[in-house]
Design an enzyme around this catalytic site. Structure first.
Site, PDB file in Angstrom:
ATOM      1  N   CYS A  33       0.829  -1.213   0.000  1.00 34.96           N
ATOM      2  CA  CYS A  33       0.000   0.000   0.000  1.00 34.96           C
ATOM      3  C   CYS A  33       0.858   1.256   0.000  1.00 34.96           C
ATOM      4  CB  CYS A  33      -0.950   0.017   1.195  1.00 34.96           C
ATOM      5  SG  CYS A  33      -0.114   0.049   2.783  1.00 34.96           S
ATOM      6  N   CYS A 103      -2.938  -2.429   8.623  1.00 37.46           N
ATOM      7  CA  CYS A 103      -2.468  -1.124   9.097  1.00 37.46           C
ATOM      8  C   CYS A 103      -2.020  -1.233  10.562  1.00 37.46           C
ATOM      9  CB  CYS A 103      -3.563  -0.075   8.958  1.00 37.46           C
ATOM     10  SG  CYS A 103      -4.460  -0.165   7.397  1.00 37.46           S
TER      11      CYS A 103
HETATM   12 FE1  FES Z   1      -1.704   0.288   4.257  1.00 38.27          FE
HETATM   13 FE2  FES Z   1      -3.401   1.381   5.886  1.00 38.27          FE
HETATM   14  S1  FES Z   1      -3.712   0.921   3.792  1.00 38.27           S
HETATM   15  S2  FES Z   1      -1.329   0.924   6.234  1.00 38.27           S
END
Ligand code: FES
Length: 147
Positions: A33, A103
């Site tokens: 991400c 996360c």
């Molecule tokens: Fe990757 Fe939140 S989307 S840390």
């Protein structure tokens, strides 16, 4: 979708910033991400975490989990801080949606990375702590990214 606590920590994140001459600093990232989290620890001679700050370049859940993680480790001993897992952070936030669980992992990894840094600097071994895997800054320190 998000609990009130998540929204609260996202809107008013606690302990944002950095600690000069920190006892330990840990930076971890998730290549998928692209989010990055850095945790600073100020640890006293009795191995109590006096202060903890964070900087997160990432999604709202990453901000909320880092904020909660810093609150949870503040005032704790190193061994107690080892118990602040991503699960503990999620529970303290009254849960996260399944797609946001990773996360909270970033928060756990960042604390571990900061503890690892502290342990290396002080030539000690912290029980149960292994070298953090997702420290994407390993070997890239010269780049000195600022965010
Ligand atoms: Fe990757 Fe939140 S989307 S840390």
């Amino acid at each position: 979708m998000y609990s009130e606590k998540v929204m609260d920590h996202f809107n008013n994140p606690r302990n944002v910033g950095e600690i000069e001459d920190a006892s330990g600093v840990g930076t971890v990232g998730n290549a998928k991400c692209g989010d990055i989290m850095r945790i600073y620890l100020d640890i006293d001679d009795n191995q109590i975490i006096r202060d903890c700050k964070f900087k997160t370049f990432g999604c709202g859940a990453a901000v909320a989990t880092s904020s909660m993680a810093t609150e949870l480790v503040k005032g704790k001993s190193i061994q107690e801080a080892m118990e602040v897992t991503n699960k503990a952070v999620m529970e303290a936030l009254d849960g996260l949606p399944p797609v946001k669980v990773h996360c909270s992992l970033l928060a756990e990894e960042a604390i571990h990375a900061a503890l690892w840094d502290y342990a290396e600097k002080h030539h000690i071994r912290i029980e149960g702590l292994t070298k953090p895997k997702s420290d994407i800054h390993e070997g890239e320190e010269e780049e000195k990214e600022e965010y």
